[in-house]
Enzyme design. Structure first.
Site, PDB file in Angstrom:
ATOM      1  N   TYR A  20       0.834  -1.199   0.000  1.00 43.26           N
ATOM      2  CA  TYR A  20       0.000   0.000   0.000  1.00 43.26           C
ATOM      3  C   TYR A  20       0.877   1.261   0.000  1.00 43.26           C
ATOM      4  CZ  TYR A  20      -3.724  -3.353   0.574  1.00 43.26           C
ATOM      5  OH  TYR A  20      -4.579  -4.395   0.358  1.00 43.26           O
ATOM      6  N   GLY A  74      -4.763 -14.360  12.880  1.00 43.59           N
ATOM      7  CA  GLY A  74      -5.786 -13.820  11.999  1.00 43.59           C
ATOM      8  C   GLY A  74      -6.833 -14.829  11.596  1.00 43.59           C
TER       9      GLY A  74
HETATM   10  C1  FNR Z   1      -6.208  -9.612   6.071  1.00 46.84           C
HETATM   11  N1  FNR Z   1      -4.971  -9.019   6.335  1.00 46.84           N
HETATM   12  C2  FNR Z   1      -4.888  -7.660   6.496  1.00 46.84           C
HETATM   13  N2  FNR Z   1      -3.704  -7.087   6.828  1.00 46.84           N
HETATM   14  C3  FNR Z   1      -3.627  -5.763   7.117  1.00 46.84           C
HETATM   15  O1  FNR Z   1      -2.555  -5.277   7.432  1.00 46.84           O
HETATM   16  N3  FNR Z   1      -4.754  -4.992   7.061  1.00 46.84           N
HETATM   17  C4  FNR Z   1      -5.960  -5.492   6.714  1.00 46.84           C
HETATM   18  O2  FNR Z   1      -6.964  -4.767   6.738  1.00 46.84           O
HETATM   19  C5  FNR Z   1      -6.035  -6.854   6.352  1.00 46.84           C
HETATM   20  N4  FNR Z   1      -7.202  -7.421   5.926  1.00 46.84           N
HETATM   21  C6  FNR Z   1      -7.333  -8.790   5.854  1.00 46.84           C
HETATM   22  C7  FNR Z   1      -8.585  -9.364   5.621  1.00 46.84           C
HETATM   23  C8  FNR Z   1      -8.718 -10.751   5.650  1.00 46.84           C
HETATM   24  C9  FNR Z   1     -10.073 -11.341   5.449  1.00 46.84           C
HETATM   25  C10 FNR Z   1      -7.603 -11.569   5.876  1.00 46.84           C
HETATM   26  C11 FNR Z   1      -7.717 -13.067   5.940  1.00 46.84           C
HETATM   27  C12 FNR Z   1      -6.359 -10.999   6.060  1.00 46.84           C
HETATM   28  C13 FNR Z   1      -3.811  -9.857   6.687  1.00 46.84           C
HETATM   29  C14 FNR Z   1      -3.917 -10.338   8.132  1.00 46.84           C
HETATM   30  O3  FNR Z   1      -3.858  -9.257   9.042  1.00 46.84           O
HETATM   31  C15 FNR Z   1      -2.787 -11.317   8.479  1.00 46.84           C
HETATM   32  O4  FNR Z   1      -1.547 -10.662   8.396  1.00 46.84           O
HETATM   33  C16 FNR Z   1      -2.798 -12.530   7.562  1.00 46.84           C
HETATM   34  O5  FNR Z   1      -4.081 -13.079   7.459  1.00 46.84           O
HETATM   35  C17 FNR Z   1      -1.789 -13.598   8.047  1.00 46.84           C
HETATM   36  O6  FNR Z   1      -2.112 -14.038   9.332  1.00 46.84           O
HETATM   37  P1  FNR Z   1      -2.927 -15.414   9.579  1.00 46.84           P
HETATM   38  O7  FNR Z   1      -4.273 -15.229   8.992  1.00 46.84           O
HETATM   39  O8  FNR Z   1      -2.145 -16.502   8.905  1.00 46.84           O
HETATM   40  O9  FNR Z   1      -2.972 -15.575  11.077  1.00 46.84           O
END
Ligand code: FNR
Length: 369
Positions: A195, A337
């Site tokens: 971003y 997450g």
């Molecule tokens: C995200 N992720 C994400 N990251 C971030 O910095 N801002 C955001 O708004 C989002 N939005 C988002 C929506 C959805 C539905 C998912 C699944 C993921 C990434 C998230 O914060 C995280 O870093 C990743 O999902 C990896 O962690 P997990 O899911 O493996 O525990």
């Protein structure tokens, strides 16, 4: 009762006061909900219930999804924002409820830059096969960036002028002031995932020849100006954090050594919470699997003074795995997450598994776990 590091309280230092005390080291990372069907960035009962459920579930810190500092900085028109007072007012009940459940409330302030104005996750878009850049007839808008690039496969963004950069820095500060009025305890500046801030940091997306491009100092200037502007208005007693993409996973991109260096510089500016994700510029992807980004957190943790709160994220799903990351000193906290999207009570279940005290609300206390 055996001692669990995951469920030992921790304090994120603040520039004044006693710091932000978390009841445990589990963090709900920001996750876009694409739920603002009014397209006005005002959080709804969805945010209240979604984030509230995770506070009930025992998280130490609950961080609200990417929240745009300006309307043109939204990833999609279904995103939340903090660019006006109506949005700040609507966040208040959300932070109040999170606090009532014993969790701290964080918000991720964000600007998507060239990756703004895309189709959010809406069934009608899926059904119509609509992905990528939001078409003008569906409400799409002109996006802004450091330097135009075709790496993202989206409609071309316009290069920001120095004046637009200065205005944008003020947007971050104004959003931080609203985040304070809305009752948030922590701001996480979104410098990850390709971003806008990341578009300035990464040499892959920054070919500017002015004071915002080229040298290290120039590529990091936009972020350093944001941190300074936010720190000037964000109360000294509240916690300041950042999410980095620790690595672009490609030669010539933003690498972990860059992240470590910048983390050290931002620590000196008062940032104390560091969350280590990765990737987001172009199609480049790194490792995957359980705990795939933990080494990035470890690298930053090793470089920073001991009072920094460094969290690992990505593929952390199992309580024993989370405990191990902390016991081995790779991070100070874990963000969970996707595993928690389907199970808001993840921390309470983990506490039970690790033999620690659960934080279940009184109303659920008699439940059989
Ligand atoms: C995200 N992720 C994400 N990251 C971030 O910095 N801002 C955001 O708004 C989002 N939005 C988002 C929506 C959805 C539905 C998912 C699944 C993921 C990434 C998230 O914060 C995280 O870093 C990743 O999902 C990896 O962690 P997990 O899911 O493996 O525990």
């Amino acid at each position: 009762m055996p001692q669990s590091k995951l469920f030992a309280p921790v304090t994120i230092p603040t520039r004044a006061g006693r710091g932000l005390v978390l009841r445990n080291r589990t963090v709900l990372p920001p996750m876009c909900q694409y739920s603002i069907e009014q397209r006005d960035g005002v959080p709804t009962t969805w945010q209240l219930v979604h984030l509230g459920a995770h506070a009930q579930g025992g998280f130490g810190l609950v961080i609200a999804e990417a929240t745009a500092v300006a309307p043109e900085g939204r990833i999609s028109d279904l995103d939340v924002g903090l660019w006006n007072e109506r949005q700040a007012d609507a966040w208040k009940p959300v932070t109040e409820f999170i606090h009532s459940q014993g969790a701290a409330a964080g918000v991720q302030l964000a600007h998507a830059g060239a990756k703004a104005s895309t189709y959010g996750w809406l069934k009608e878009y899926d059904d119509a096969g609509k992905t990528g850049s939001l078409a003008p007839e569906d409400g799409g808008w002109q996006t802004l960036t450091s330097t135009p690039s075709d790496l993202h496969g989206l409609d071309p963004a316009v290069q920001m002028t120095a004046e637009q950069i200065a205005e944008s820095v003020q947007d971050w500060a104004a959003a931080a002031q609203r985040a304070d009025r809305a009752g948030f305890d922590l701001i996480q500046i979104h410098a990850a995932h390709g971003y806008l801030i990341h578009q300035f940091l990464s040499p892959l997306t920054n070919q500017r020849t002015d004071q915002y491009g080229g040298s290290w100092e120039n590529r990091t200037r936009y972020l350093r100006e944001i941190v300074q502007a936010v720190a000037a208005v964000w109360p000294q007693e509240k916690a300041l954090g950042i999410r980095f993409s620790g690595d672009d996973w490609v030669e010539g991109g933003w690498r972990i050594a860059d992240t470590v260096r910048l983390a050290e510089e931002l620590y000196a500016e008062g940032v104390r919470a560091f969350d280590l994700s990765s990737a987001g510029i172009g199609p480049f992807r790194g490792p995957s699997g359980p705990g795939y980004q933990v080494p990035l957190a470890q690298a930053v943790k090793q470089a920073l003074p001991a009072d920094a709160f460094v969290t690992a994220v990505g593929g952390i799903t199992d309580p024993a795995q989370a405990e191990q990351i902390l016991v081995t000193g790779q991070a100070d906290g874990v963000s969970v997450g996707r595993a928690a999207l389907g199970d808001p009570q993840w921390p309470n279940r983990a506490a039970k598994r690790l033999g620690a005290a659960m934080a279940s609300p009184a109303q659920y206390w008699r439940g059989r776990w």
